[in-house]
Motif scaffolding. Structure first.
Motif, PDB file in Angstrom:
ATOM      1  N   VAL A  15       0.258   1.613   0.076  1.00  0.00           N
ATOM      2  CA  VAL A  15       1.597   1.198  -0.218  1.00  0.00           C
ATOM      3  C   VAL A  15       2.556   2.073   0.171  1.00  0.00           C
ATOM      4  O   VAL A  15       3.431   2.067   0.850  1.00  0.00           O
ATOM      5  N   LEU A  19       5.073   2.590   3.745  1.00  0.00           N
ATOM      6  CA  LEU A  19       6.482   2.818   3.304  1.00  0.00           C
ATOM      7  C   LEU A  19       7.243   3.901   4.271  1.00  0.00           C
ATOM      8  O   LEU A  19       8.183   3.567   4.766  1.00  0.00           O
ATOM      9  N   PHE A  30      14.045  -1.035   5.315  1.00  0.00           N
ATOM     10  CA  PHE A  30      13.302  -0.092   4.404  1.00  0.00           C
ATOM     11  C   PHE A  30      13.963   1.313   4.667  1.00  0.00           C
ATOM     12  O   PHE A  30      13.606   2.363   4.850  1.00  0.00           O
ATOM     13  N   GLY A  33      12.414   3.766   2.606  1.00  0.00           N
ATOM     14  CA  GLY A  33      10.823   3.943   2.433  1.00  0.00           C
ATOM     15  C   GLY A  33      10.223   5.451   2.241  1.00  0.00           C
ATOM     16  O   GLY A  33       9.099   5.615   2.153  1.00  0.00           O
ATOM     17  N   GLY A 247       8.902  -0.773  -4.927  1.00  0.00           N
ATOM     18  CA  GLY A 247       9.523  -1.790  -3.701  1.00  0.00           C
ATOM     19  C   GLY A 247      10.934  -1.890  -3.908  1.00  0.00           C
ATOM     20  O   GLY A 247      11.656  -1.810  -2.677  1.00  0.00           O
ATOM     21  N   ALA A 250      12.728   1.221  -2.365  1.00  0.00           N
ATOM     22  CA  ALA A 250      12.601   1.391  -1.233  1.00  0.00           C
ATOM     23  C   ALA A 250      13.484   0.445  -0.060  1.00  0.00           C
ATOM     24  O   ALA A 250      13.601   0.975   1.041  1.00  0.00           O
TER      25      ALA A 250
END
Length: 727
Positions: A15, A19, A30, A33, A247, A250
């Protein structure tokens, strides 16, 4: 005793790395990210500390030689191949200016000091040289490697205390948490003064590694047995909340990169506790531990090594958009990572299995020799090679007005035309001496001492510069450039008794900074600069594609808010000069920034029109005369790259297509409807043979890439620019 494999952590690594991939590919959704790197730091601190704890409990000691040789075999071979491969790949596509600018980055990457290289060079956080360096991402690996060198030494003492008693073990965990908390607080404090220093510094990143280490101690008993106090339900909640927070961070949140990193660290710690703190995997942990995610997590190291160089190369060879770029880069980087795993990493690990002292010594010795050879020999040879790059005619958008074999191309490319300095003299050392091409004379009296370390020239004061060094240099980054405004006074470069001039805009304003400062000094004006790469001067809009640098969008929002709410009020400019790239061509279209309600939902020219009117009206209401420099024509190819590949200068001329830029008529209409607003067109100065634009005018390189003007050239046209602006 061995380290228990936790499949969910492999999934979390997957993950984190993707990202970073989608962020670097420029996917706007994102924009934060980059926090994947923060997650990696916490995981690294946990895993390395856990390994050292297990070794200490199992053998009664820590073998530094064994530890360092294991780290070398695990990390360095893949990194060496990636750095060498990136050097060759980038050299094939880079202009001489670009090759020279990244040689130091390559060497720093080899020696794992890339983070200090970026800090030590004083490079702007959002400088173009940073965003285009194919070694930019290796700063984080440098931080980790430096941690791996120092941490085992510290752990010898920490573990001696930790194994004394259960109480000592608890105090050790609490102490590490306290140190991590102090480190996080210090990082935020440093970021207020220097975001670059806080973001890249090993010391300001140590708290994240220590946070992971604290979890390792907290979840391990002095006997070496894992402590798993959480029920599956509580652990599942921790994992779910932690991953959801990662999440969310991000994709949103008004935090600077360092503040965001602190919050992400907390989320990563919560996730880590949920994964490692229970004897039975919870449902969220089982999802993270699914086989596809585990396999991708196994490949995350090499995927990270290769993804950014691929983004850089694709950006200059294919016009495919950020989402497609993210997909292509993810596939290519993962594929290369699989090859690296099968052909390099696993064979090296197999060879080192059960390595004895002699083999470990050999590993360290070979690593030292190979690192020196790569850093001092291979990358230097690649970047200093005089072998020509892929010819400019092979690049997308290359449409020269004169074919390479045409008889009209008769002006040879000067040998030294690409030797462009990033820092040039502001004033000659002795102002009454004849000017030279490198240091043209600027009218004014000799520098005399001013108060408080400032310098007085021709009645104007250059703030913060000792009078004895006024003649040495001036940098386009002076003022409030590429960062939010701390103190408004820090934005003021020159203080005179005449008009107060405020220069605002994006990187194109940065390129004008030197000539406006020279003019202010010579004419007893005041000058303040507020500008930022990839940040339009209008409040409420952002470029849809921004530099893949951490937090660029948020810093742009913050700087514009400070400009219109604080700088204008405190500085009280008489004249505001606004400069930026056009806002409608591909890659430079704008979207609402989200912090001006009236602009949300608008797009294209309607958005530009509304943002421009609102921004100009606020400046005029503050009593300023506003001058908008109309957008300039863009080259369809990189000019230095073309000149390096060309035999004749004429091969790198180009014809301007649709003109003016789509938003220029809107600017002109706004100006004609307001008494204190005007627009200035300098396209005839930049392209004297308009609509043909030549790469070299009067011996000066016009553009240093597709659109930015060279410093020598801006000085050449400065008198005409200032006359048209009305200064």
């Amino acid at each position: 005793m061995t380290l228990e494999r936790l499949p969910a952590l492999d999934g979390l690594r997957a993950v984190a790395v993707y990202l970073v991939v989608v962020f670097h590919a420029g996917v706007a959704r994102f924009e934060f990210g980059f926090i994947g790197v923060d997650v990696f730091f916490v995981l690294s601190g946990f895993l390395i500390t856990k390994l050292l704890v297990i070794e200490r409990v199992g053998s009664g000691r820590i073998s530094l030689l064994d530890f360092y040789s294991r780290r070398i075999r695990r990390l360095l071979p893949a990194a060496w191949i990636a750095i060498a491969g990136t050097s060759v790949l980038y050299a094939a596509f880079a202009s001489p200016l670009e090759r020279a600018s990244v040689l130091g980055d390559a060497r720093a990457a080899v020696f794992y000091v890339a983070n200090w290289n970026f800090i030590g060079n004083g490079q702007d956080y959002f400088a173009e040289s940073l965003e285009s360096s194919p070694f930019l991402h290796l700063w984080s690996l440098a931080v980790e490697e430096q941690f791996y060198i120092v941490w085992p030494l510290i752990m010898i003492g920490v573990l001696a205390l930790w194994t004394r008693s259960a109480r000592a073990a608890r105090l050790t965990s609490i102490g590490l948490c306290a140190v991590a908390l102090v480190g996080a607080t210090a990082a935020i404090a440093v970021a207020e003064a220097n975001l670059l220093r806080a973001y890249y510094g090993t010391d300001t990143r140590a708290y994240q590694l220590l946070a992971g280490a604290a979890v390792a101690f907290a979840l391990t008993a002095p006997s070496g047995r894992a402590r798993q106090p959480l029920s599956a339900r509580v652990a599942g909640a921790c994992v779910g909340v932690g991953v959801a927070a990662i999440g969310g961070l991000a994709v949103g949140g008004a935090l600077d990169p360092v503040e965001r990193g602190v919050v992400v660290t907390v989320a990563a710690v919560v996730t880590l506790v949920g994964v490692a703190g229970t004897p039975s995997a919870s449902l969220p942990a089982r999802v993270l531990g699914l086989l596809p995610l585990r396999r991708l997590g196994d490949l995350s190291y090499a995927t990270y090594l290769w993804h950014w160089p691929l983004v850089v190369v694709l950006d200059r060879t294919l016009a495919i958009g950020p989402v497609t770029t993210a997909i292509v880069v993810a596939l290519l980087a993962t594929g290369i990572a699989k090859l690296s795993m099968d052909l390099v990493e696993r064979p090296v690990r197999a060879w080192s299995s059960g390595a004895d002292r002699r083999r470990n010594v050999a590993t360290v010795a070979v690593a030292a020799v190979a690192t020196l050879a790569l850093g001092l020999g291979v990358v230097v040879a690649v970047f200093e090679s005089d072998r020509g790059q892929i010819r400019a005619v092979a690049r997308i958008g290359f449409t020269p007005t004169v074919a390479p074999d045409a008889t009209a191309g008769t002006t040879p490319v000067p040998d030294d035309v690409l030797e462009v300095s990033t820092e040039v003299p502001l004033l000659p050392a002795t102002l009454d001496e004849p000017a030279t091409p490198d240091a043209p004379a600027t009218p004014g009296a000799p520098a005399t001492p001013g108060g408080g370390g400032d310098a007085e020239v021709g009645g104007a004061t250059l703030l913060g510069v000792d009078a004895s060094v006024v003649g040495d240099s001036f940098d386009e980054g002076d003022g409030c450039v590429n960062d939010d405004v701390d103190e408004v006074s820090s934005c003021v470069l020159v203080r005179g008794s005449g008009e107060r001039v405020l220069l605002i805009g994006d990187s194109h304003a940065n390129k004008m900074n030197v000539i406006f400062a020279e003019h202010a000094l010579a004419n007893d004006l005041s000058l303040a600069t507020v500008s930022m790469v990839a940040c339009p001067w209008q409040r409420g809009v952002l470029y849809e594609l921004v530099p893949p640098v951490e937090g660029a969008r948020q810093v742009c929002r913050d700087q514009r808010r400070s400009l219109y709410e604080r700088v204008v009020e405190e500085y009280q400019p008489d004249v505001v000069v606004a400069v930026s790239h056009d806002l409608t061509t591909e890659r430079y279209t704008v979207v609402p920034s989200g912090d001006v309600d009236e602009l949300v939902g608008l797009s294209s020219l309607e958005l530009i029109d509304a943002a421009t009117r609102g921004s100009i009206d606020s400046l005029v209401a503050a009593g300023a005369r506003v001058v908008v420099l109309e957008p300039l024509p863009n080259a369809p190819f990189d000019i230095p790259f073309c000149l390096d590949a060309a035999e004749f200068v004429e091969e790198c001329s180009f014809e301007v297509g649709a003109w003016p830029a789509a938003e220029t008529p809107r600017y002109r209409e706004i100006a004609t409807s307001r008494d204190a607003v005007s627009t200035v067109d300098i396209s005839d100065l930049v392209c004297p043979a308009f609509p043909r634009c030549d790469p070299i005018v009067d011996g000066a390189l016009v553009r240093t890439d597709l659109d930015h003007l060279g410093l020598d050239f801006t000085r050449l046209i400065a008198p005409a620019v200032m006359e048209r602006v009305g200064l």
